[in-house]
Motif scaffolding. Structure first.
Motif, PDB file in Angstrom:
ATOM      1  N   VAL A  98      16.189  45.494 -35.617  1.00  0.00           N
ATOM      2  CA  VAL A  98      17.271  46.112 -36.392  1.00  0.00           C
ATOM      3  C   VAL A  98      17.306  47.617 -36.132  1.00  0.00           C
ATOM      4  O   VAL A  98      18.376  48.199 -35.933  1.00  0.00           O
ATOM      5  CB  VAL A  98      17.108  45.811 -37.900  1.00  0.00           C
ATOM      6  CG1 VAL A  98      18.008  46.693 -38.749  1.00  0.00           C
ATOM      7  CG2 VAL A  98      17.392  44.343 -38.163  1.00  0.00           C
ATOM      8  N   SER A  99      16.147  48.234 -36.104  1.00  0.00           N
ATOM      9  CA  SER A  99      16.070  49.674 -35.864  1.00  0.00           C
ATOM     10  C   SER A  99      16.704  50.059 -34.532  1.00  0.00           C
ATOM     11  O   SER A  99      17.391  51.073 -34.430  1.00  0.00           O
ATOM     12  CB  SER A  99      14.600  50.120 -35.884  1.00  0.00           C
ATOM     13  OG  SER A  99      14.492  51.475 -35.552  1.00  0.00           O
ATOM     14  N   GLY A 100      16.508  49.235 -33.528  1.00  0.00           N
ATOM     15  CA  GLY A 100      17.075  49.518 -32.218  1.00  0.00           C
ATOM     16  C   GLY A 100      18.526  49.101 -32.065  1.00  0.00           C
ATOM     17  O   GLY A 100      19.235  49.618 -31.194  1.00  0.00           O
ATOM     18  N   ALA A 101      18.999  48.199 -32.919  1.00  0.00           N
ATOM     19  CA  ALA A 101      20.334  47.639 -32.745  1.00  0.00           C
ATOM     20  C   ALA A 101      21.391  48.212 -33.678  1.00  0.00           C
ATOM     21  O   ALA A 101      22.581  48.142 -33.376  1.00  0.00           O
ATOM     22  CB  ALA A 101      20.281  46.118 -32.927  1.00  0.00           C
ATOM     23  N   THR A 102      20.983  48.776 -34.800  1.00  0.00           N
ATOM     24  CA  THR A 102      21.979  49.251 -35.757  1.00  0.00           C
ATOM     25  C   THR A 102      22.807  50.393 -35.172  1.00  0.00           C
ATOM     26  O   THR A 102      22.297  51.213 -34.409  1.00  0.00           O
ATOM     27  CB  THR A 102      21.344  49.680 -37.094  1.00  0.00           C
ATOM     28  OG1 THR A 102      22.395  50.016 -38.005  1.00  0.00           O
ATOM     29  CG2 THR A 102      20.417  50.870 -36.929  1.00  0.00           C
ATOM     30  N   THR A 103      24.069  50.416 -35.538  1.00  0.00           N
ATOM     31  CA  THR A 103      24.959  51.505 -35.112  1.00  0.00           C
ATOM     32  C   THR A 103      25.049  52.580 -36.192  1.00  0.00           C
ATOM     33  O   THR A 103      25.689  53.608 -35.975  1.00  0.00           O
ATOM     34  CB  THR A 103      26.377  50.966 -34.814  1.00  0.00           C
ATOM     35  OG1 THR A 103      26.919  50.405 -36.009  1.00  0.00           O
ATOM     36  CG2 THR A 103      26.348  49.924 -33.711  1.00  0.00           C
ATOM     37  N   LEU A 104      24.427  52.336 -37.338  1.00  0.00           N
ATOM     38  CA  LEU A 104      24.475  53.299 -38.437  1.00  0.00           C
ATOM     39  C   LEU A 104      23.449  54.408 -38.226  1.00  0.00           C
ATOM     40  O   LEU A 104      22.359  54.158 -37.699  1.00  0.00           O
ATOM     41  CB  LEU A 104      24.194  52.595 -39.768  1.00  0.00           C
ATOM     42  CG  LEU A 104      25.164  51.489 -40.161  1.00  0.00           C
ATOM     43  CD1 LEU A 104      24.714  50.832 -41.460  1.00  0.00           C
ATOM     44  CD2 LEU A 104      26.578  52.023 -40.287  1.00  0.00           C
ATOM     45  N   PRO A 105      23.775  55.625 -38.659  1.00  0.00           N
ATOM     46  CA  PRO A 105      22.791  56.705 -38.533  1.00  0.00           C
ATOM     47  C   PRO A 105      21.603  56.473 -39.460  1.00  0.00           C
ATOM     48  O   PRO A 105      21.730  55.808 -40.499  1.00  0.00           O
ATOM     49  CB  PRO A 105      23.574  57.956 -38.945  1.00  0.00           C
ATOM     50  CG  PRO A 105      24.729  57.471 -39.745  1.00  0.00           C
ATOM     51  CD  PRO A 105      25.030  56.072 -39.272  1.00  0.00           C
ATOM     52  N   GLU A 106      20.473  57.031 -39.088  1.00  0.00           N
ATOM     53  CA  GLU A 106      19.267  56.904 -39.906  1.00  0.00           C
ATOM     54  C   GLU A 106      19.524  57.498 -41.287  1.00  0.00           C
ATOM     55  O   GLU A 106      20.143  58.552 -41.418  1.00  0.00           O
ATOM     56  CB  GLU A 106      18.106  57.633 -39.226  1.00  0.00           C
ATOM     57  CG  GLU A 106      16.788  57.482 -39.923  1.00  0.00           C
ATOM     58  CD  GLU A 106      15.640  58.137 -39.170  1.00  0.00           C
ATOM     59  OE1 GLU A 106      14.619  58.405 -39.813  1.00  0.00           O
ATOM     60  OE2 GLU A 106      15.784  58.367 -37.955  1.00  0.00           O
ATOM     61  N   TYR A 107      19.033  56.810 -42.302  1.00  0.00           N
ATOM     62  CA  TYR A 107      19.227  57.285 -43.670  1.00  0.00           C
ATOM     63  C   TYR A 107      18.214  58.381 -43.982  1.00  0.00           C
ATOM     64  O   TYR A 107      17.020  58.217 -43.725  1.00  0.00           O
ATOM     65  CB  TYR A 107      19.079  56.126 -44.668  1.00  0.00           C
ATOM     66  CG  TYR A 107      19.574  56.483 -46.043  1.00  0.00           C
ATOM     67  CD1 TYR A 107      20.932  56.452 -46.332  1.00  0.00           C
ATOM     68  CD2 TYR A 107      18.696  56.893 -47.039  1.00  0.00           C
ATOM     69  CE1 TYR A 107      21.410  56.797 -47.585  1.00  0.00           C
ATOM     70  CE2 TYR A 107      19.162  57.243 -48.298  1.00  0.00           C
ATOM     71  CZ  TYR A 107      20.521  57.202 -48.550  1.00  0.00           C
ATOM     72  OH  TYR A 107      20.990  57.557 -49.794  1.00  0.00           O
ATOM     73  N   PRO A 108      18.670  59.496 -44.556  1.00  0.00           N
ATOM     74  CA  PRO A 108      17.735  60.590 -44.866  1.00  0.00           C
ATOM     75  C   PRO A 108      16.801  60.210 -46.022  1.00  0.00           C
ATOM     76  O   PRO A 108      17.260  59.719 -47.051  1.00  0.00           O
ATOM     77  CB  PRO A 108      18.665  61.743 -45.265  1.00  0.00           C
ATOM     78  CG  PRO A 108      19.968  61.122 -45.639  1.00  0.00           C
ATOM     79  CD  PRO A 108      20.048  59.812 -44.894  1.00  0.00           C
ATOM     80  N   THR A 109      15.522  60.438 -45.849  1.00  0.00           N
ATOM     81  CA  THR A 109      14.539  60.047 -46.863  1.00  0.00           C
ATOM     82  C   THR A 109      14.254  61.151 -47.876  1.00  0.00           C
ATOM     83  O   THR A 109      13.549  60.903 -48.847  1.00  0.00           O
ATOM     84  CB  THR A 109      13.218  59.606 -46.208  1.00  0.00           C
ATOM     85  OG1 THR A 109      12.728  60.685 -45.408  1.00  0.00           O
ATOM     86  CG2 THR A 109      13.407  58.361 -45.362  1.00  0.00           C
ATOM     87  N   GLY A 110      14.808  62.326 -47.681  1.00  0.00           N
ATOM     88  CA  GLY A 110      14.518  63.437 -48.591  1.00  0.00           C
ATOM     89  C   GLY A 110      15.502  63.595 -49.735  1.00  0.00           C
ATOM     90  O   GLY A 110      15.384  64.524 -50.524  1.00  0.00           O
ATOM     91  N   LEU A 111      16.452  62.696 -49.863  1.00  0.00           N
ATOM     92  CA  LEU A 111      17.455  62.813 -50.919  1.00  0.00           C
ATOM     93  C   LEU A 111      16.897  62.337 -52.252  1.00  0.00           C
ATOM     94  O   LEU A 111      16.131  61.378 -52.301  1.00  0.00           O
ATOM     95  CB  LEU A 111      18.692  61.982 -50.587  1.00  0.00           C
ATOM     96  CG  LEU A 111      19.432  62.294 -49.293  1.00  0.00           C
ATOM     97  CD1 LEU A 111      20.623  61.347 -49.128  1.00  0.00           C
ATOM     98  CD2 LEU A 111      19.880  63.739 -49.246  1.00  0.00           C
ATOM     99  N   THR A 112      17.330  63.003 -53.348  1.00  0.00           N
ATOM    100  CA  THR A 112      16.978  62.539 -54.692  1.00  0.00           C
ATOM    101  C   THR A 112      18.195  62.543 -55.615  1.00  0.00           C
ATOM    102  O   THR A 112      18.316  61.651 -56.451  1.00  0.00           O
ATOM    103  CB  THR A 112      15.859  63.386 -55.332  1.00  0.00           C
ATOM    104  OG1 THR A 112      16.264  64.755 -55.358  1.00  0.00           O
ATOM    105  CG2 THR A 112      14.546  63.228 -54.569  1.00  0.00           C
ATOM    106  N   ARG A 113      19.074  63.506 -55.477  1.00  0.00           N
ATOM    107  CA  ARG A 113      20.236  63.608 -56.370  1.00  0.00           C
ATOM    108  C   ARG A 113      21.158  62.406 -56.178  1.00  0.00           C
ATOM    109  O   ARG A 113      21.473  62.020 -55.056  1.00  0.00           O
ATOM    110  CB  ARG A 113      21.018  64.886 -56.094  1.00  0.00           C
ATOM    111  CG  ARG A 113      20.310  66.145 -56.537  1.00  0.00           C
ATOM    112  CD  ARG A 113      21.170  67.395 -56.376  1.00  0.00           C
ATOM    113  NE  ARG A 113      22.477  67.173 -56.989  1.00  0.00           N
ATOM    114  CZ  ARG A 113      23.635  67.476 -56.407  1.00  0.00           C
ATOM    115  NH1 ARG A 113      23.667  68.042 -55.224  1.00  0.00           N
ATOM    116  NH2 ARG A 113      24.774  67.231 -57.014  1.00  0.00           N
ATOM    117  N   ALA A 114      21.624  61.855 -57.294  1.00  0.00           N
ATOM    118  CA  ALA A 114      22.502  60.683 -57.248  1.00  0.00           C
ATOM    119  C   ALA A 114      23.718  60.932 -56.363  1.00  0.00           C
ATOM    120  O   ALA A 114      24.066  60.093 -55.530  1.00  0.00           O
ATOM    121  CB  ALA A 114      22.939  60.306 -58.667  1.00  0.00           C
TER     122      ALA A 114
END
Length: 163
Positions: A90-106
């Motif tokens: 999935v990591s190699g096949a997805t066309t979506l950008p990587e989701y940022p892990t540093g977000l907290t605000r809704a």
């Protein structure tokens, strides 16, 4: 030549339609799994006002995605393909950008997810046309249902951004 059970079940569906559908399904499956994981990342890390409402919304959205993931993967099997859903693939096949892990605000999570939902929705609509044109209306219907569900969840999330 003896027909297999699968061949009998797929009468009326050309080999091209089957191959097109399997390819489209695995592509959208990768994006759906990546998106579901992004939603869980947001669910686990969201903070701010309206926390509980957003936290619960993300759970609902994740459940909706999981249901679509199962339907897509099972359709691949019905077409005598192999559903590809491991983290590495999935990591190699997805066309979506990587989701940022540093977000907290809704609001930041909602914006990041909405961007990905729009991208995924666009690709689902392309898959609807591709599978329909190839002659597999059943798979096109699966993509239509996924698109409809995605659009509704996008609307719910975007509504949290209104002032």
């Amino acid at each position: 030549m003896k027909e297999t059970i699968m061949a009998v079940a797929l009468k009326g569906l050309s080999d091209n339609a089957r191959k097109t559908s399997i390819s489209e399904l695995n592509g959208r499956l990768a994006d759906s799994i990546a998106l579901a994981l992004a939603v869980k990342q947001a669910h686990w890390n969201v903070k701010g006002r309206n926390f509980i409402a957003v936290h619960e919304l993300f759970d609902t959205v994740h459940t909706n995605l999981r249901e679509q993931i199962d339907v897509m993967a099972e359709r691949v099997q019905q077409l005598d393909g192999v559903a590809i859903g491991t983290a590495e693939k999935v990591s190699g096949a997805t066309t979506l950008p990587e989701y940022p892990t540093g977000l907290t605000r809704a609001e930041d999570h909602i914006r990041a997810l909405c961007d990905r939902f729009r991208d995924h929705g666009e690709r689902l609509r392309i898959a609807i046309d591709a599978t329909d044109e190839a002659g597999d209306a059943d798979t096109a219907d699966i993509f239509t249902a996924a698109s409809r569900s995605l659009d509704k969840d996008l609307w719910f999330m975007e509504s949290h951004l209104e002032e």
